[in-house]
Design an enzyme around this catalytic site. Structure first.
Site, mmCIF file in Angstrom:
data_model
loop_
_atom_site.group_PDB
_atom_site.id
_atom_site.type_symbol
_atom_site.label_atom_id
_atom_site.label_comp_id
_atom_site.label_asym_id
_atom_site.label_seq_id
_atom_site.Cartn_x
_atom_site.Cartn_y
_atom_site.Cartn_z
ATOM 1 N N SER A 127 48.636 45.410 42.801
ATOM 2 C CA SER A 127 48.283 44.174 41.920
ATOM 3 C C SER A 127 48.508 44.639 40.685
ATOM 4 C CB SER A 127 46.897 43.569 42.120
ATOM 5 O OG SER A 127 46.520 42.694 41.333
ATOM 6 N N THR A 129 46.707 43.579 38.358
ATOM 7 C CA THR A 129 45.476 43.798 37.790
ATOM 8 C C THR A 129 45.341 45.605 37.346
ATOM 9 O OG1 THR A 129 43.148 43.300 38.166
ATOM 10 C CG2 THR A 129 44.520 44.583 39.998
ATOM 11 N N TYR A 152 37.259 45.511 43.223
ATOM 12 C CA TYR A 152 38.552 44.987 43.865
ATOM 13 C C TYR A 152 39.757 45.796 42.997
ATOM 14 C CZ TYR A 152 43.002 42.501 44.220
ATOM 15 O OH TYR A 152 44.270 41.948 44.278
ATOM 16 N N LYS A 156 42.593 48.940 44.470
ATOM 17 C CA LYS A 156 44.114 48.729 43.971
ATOM 18 C C LYS A 156 44.596 50.077 43.395
ATOM 19 C CE LYS A 156 44.849 45.245 46.520
ATOM 20 N NZ LYS A 156 45.225 45.305 47.791
HETATM 21 C C1 UD1 Z 1 43.322 36.666 40.288
HETATM 22 C C2 UD1 Z 1 42.530 37.945 39.963
HETATM 23 C C3 UD1 Z 1 43.442 39.159 40.438
HETATM 24 C C4 UD1 Z 1 43.655 39.094 41.738
HETATM 25 C C5 UD1 Z 1 44.418 37.744 42.089
HETATM 26 C C6 UD1 Z 1 44.525 37.688 43.534
HETATM 27 C C7 UD1 Z 1 40.649 37.523 38.337
HETATM 28 C C8 UD1 Z 1 40.271 37.755 36.923
HETATM 29 N N1 UD1 Z 1 42.055 38.064 38.627
HETATM 30 O O1 UD1 Z 1 44.314 36.707 39.413
HETATM 31 O O2 UD1 Z 1 42.686 40.283 40.210
HETATM 32 O O3 UD1 Z 1 44.841 40.014 41.994
HETATM 33 O O4 UD1 Z 1 43.424 36.751 41.685
HETATM 34 O O5 UD1 Z 1 44.176 36.451 44.067
HETATM 35 O O6 UD1 Z 1 39.952 37.019 39.151
HETATM 36 N N2 UD1 Z 1 42.251 29.054 36.444
HETATM 37 C C9 UD1 Z 1 41.693 28.018 36.210
HETATM 38 N N3 UD1 Z 1 40.949 26.975 36.964
HETATM 39 C C10 UD1 Z 1 40.651 27.559 38.295
HETATM 40 C C11 UD1 Z 1 41.121 28.595 38.725
HETATM 41 C C12 UD1 Z 1 42.001 29.323 37.615
HETATM 42 O O7 UD1 Z 1 41.875 27.555 34.725
HETATM 43 O O8 UD1 Z 1 39.879 26.680 38.748
HETATM 44 C C13 UD1 Z 1 42.980 30.052 35.538
HETATM 45 C C14 UD1 Z 1 42.564 31.156 35.325
HETATM 46 O O9 UD1 Z 1 41.497 31.213 34.178
HETATM 47 C C15 UD1 Z 1 43.783 32.167 35.032
HETATM 48 C C16 UD1 Z 1 44.920 31.324 35.857
HETATM 49 O O10 UD1 Z 1 44.352 30.111 36.142
HETATM 50 O O11 UD1 Z 1 44.096 31.908 33.772
HETATM 51 C C17 UD1 Z 1 45.151 32.154 36.959
HETATM 52 O O12 UD1 Z 1 44.158 32.262 37.806
HETATM 53 P P1 UD1 Z 1 44.047 32.725 39.453
HETATM 54 O O13 UD1 Z 1 44.888 32.052 40.249
HETATM 55 O O14 UD1 Z 1 42.384 32.877 39.675
HETATM 56 O O15 UD1 Z 1 44.620 34.178 39.464
HETATM 57 P P2 UD1 Z 1 44.397 35.556 38.295
HETATM 58 O O16 UD1 Z 1 43.173 35.439 37.614
HETATM 59 O O17 UD1 Z 1 45.565 35.683 37.489
#
Ligand code: UD1
Length: 346
Positions: A127, A129, A152, A156
């Protein structure tokens, strides 16, 4: 050429899309899945697309004896694509041992069996991440691995270290870790797609569930980040593009084209999109207004992460083909299908 491939977690989201691409390329697939975060019905979706029935063995890879018995039965398998793992960041903070056991125990047992073979290829789901908040964008594979923010993320990083160490002393074993950015979307046939359990933690499934009325409102986690529109930036990549990269990586190893026996690649599009841009994309492709509000920041979110794709493009000979709109549209079509959602005629 070895034609039979083990896909662990092959009924999961990225796994099922990869099984389809493997079958399209003439590979025979054996799926191992414990169905902890997948449904057996995914199998009929795969068969509907390719017309081929993969073999399926249901067991838990944390059971070392079962892993041994599997390889005793399938002696002709030398290629493994290992997806089976837990992926909820918040849950990993609450239950770290579950994550270390599930994500690393299974990896170790699989590698113990692969290391016994005369020649073996192993593809690992990593990832972006591992980069944490990288200092420069786009993120190249040379960017330093930062201390993990969660168990998590740690699994990785440790998983990659395990592979590197094991490959060093087993030259007949070769491995590639693929560092995914943000996979989204569904197969264009709408036969398979993402099936989140409970309330989705990821952005796109939350948006599409809000679109069909399953969720009231999307919370945008923070609009005061130092980005052009104040919301976080990610590299959203169509899951079919991600799946195709696995086939390219496997072929590289099978044909002995790898320069080292442990390599790693970013899987992204190279383009960053903000949360608001993803919402706009959804509104464009669905023709619907999305109900959302600005909410506080979510703990642990990085400000921005998007891939430098040169290494994967050049070395794997693979490039993401789909645009953000293509990917969001496929996610929307899938959501509508699984919810029997009827568009209101206008
Ligand atoms: C997340 C994980 C990452 C993991 C990946 C796999 C975190 C910090 N990171 O990635 O380690 O590999 O999922 O599934 O959890 N957002 C909103 N509202 C929401 C959901 C998300 O605004 O309800 C925003 C988040 O703040 C972020 C973006 O959308 O800026 C993407 O979020 P998300 O889809 O959860 O992915 P990651 O955070 O990049």
């Amino acid at each position: 050429m070895d034609n039979k491939i083990l896909v662990t977690g092959g009924l999961g989201y990225i796994g099922s899309h990869t099984v389809v691409e493997l079958q399209n390329e003439g590979f025979e697939v054996v799926i191992v899945d414990n169905l902890s975060n997948a449904e057996e019905s995914v199998m009929s979706g795969i068969v509907a697309i390719t017309g081929q029935q993969p073999e399926f063995e249901k067991f838990d890879l944390r059971d070392k004896a079962d892993v041994k018995a599997f390889f005793a039965k399938y002696t002709d398998i030398n290629g493994v694509i290992h997806f089976a793992a837990s992926k909820a960041v918040g849950e990993s903070v609450e239950n770290p041992l579950l994550y270390y056991e599930n994500n690393l125990g299974a990896l170790i047992y699989l590698l113990q069996e692969m290391a016994k073979k005369g020649s073996a290829q192993f593809i690992f789901s990593s990832s972006c991440t591992v980069y944490g908040q990288a200092d420069t964008m786009p993120i190249t594979e040379d960017a330093p691995v930062k201390p993990a923010e969660s168990p998590y993320g740690n699994t990785k990083q440790i998983g990659e270290e395990i592979l590197k160490d094991v490959c060093r002393v087993n030259p007949q074993l070769s491995s590639i870790a693929l560092r995914y950015f943000n996979p989204i979307g569904a197969h264009p046939s709408t036969e398979i797609g993402e099936l989140p359990i409970g309330v989705p933690q990821n952005l796109v499934p939350f948006i599409t569930q809000t679109g069909v009325g399953l969720r009231e409102q999307l919370s945008v986690f923070g609009d005061d980040y130092p980005t052009p529109d104040g919301t976080c930036i990610r590299d959203y990549i169509h899951v079919v593009d991600v799946a195709k990269a696995h086939v390219a990586a496997l072929k590289r190893l099978m044909h002995g084209k790898n320069s080292e026996n442990f390599e790693f690649f970013n899987l992204g599009t190279g383009k960053g999109s903000s949360v608001l841009e993803v919402i706009q994309s959804f509104e464009r492709v669905s023709g619907k207004k999305l109900n959302y509000r600005i909410a506080p920041r979510r703990a642990g979110d990085v400000i921005q992460a998007y891939a430098d794709t040169k290494k994967a493009n050049g070395v794997l000979g693979w490039k993401a083909q789909s645009t953000l709109d293509d990917a969001v549209k496929s996610a929307w079509n899938w959501e509508k299908k699984i919810r029997d959602y009827e568009e209101m005629s206008v």
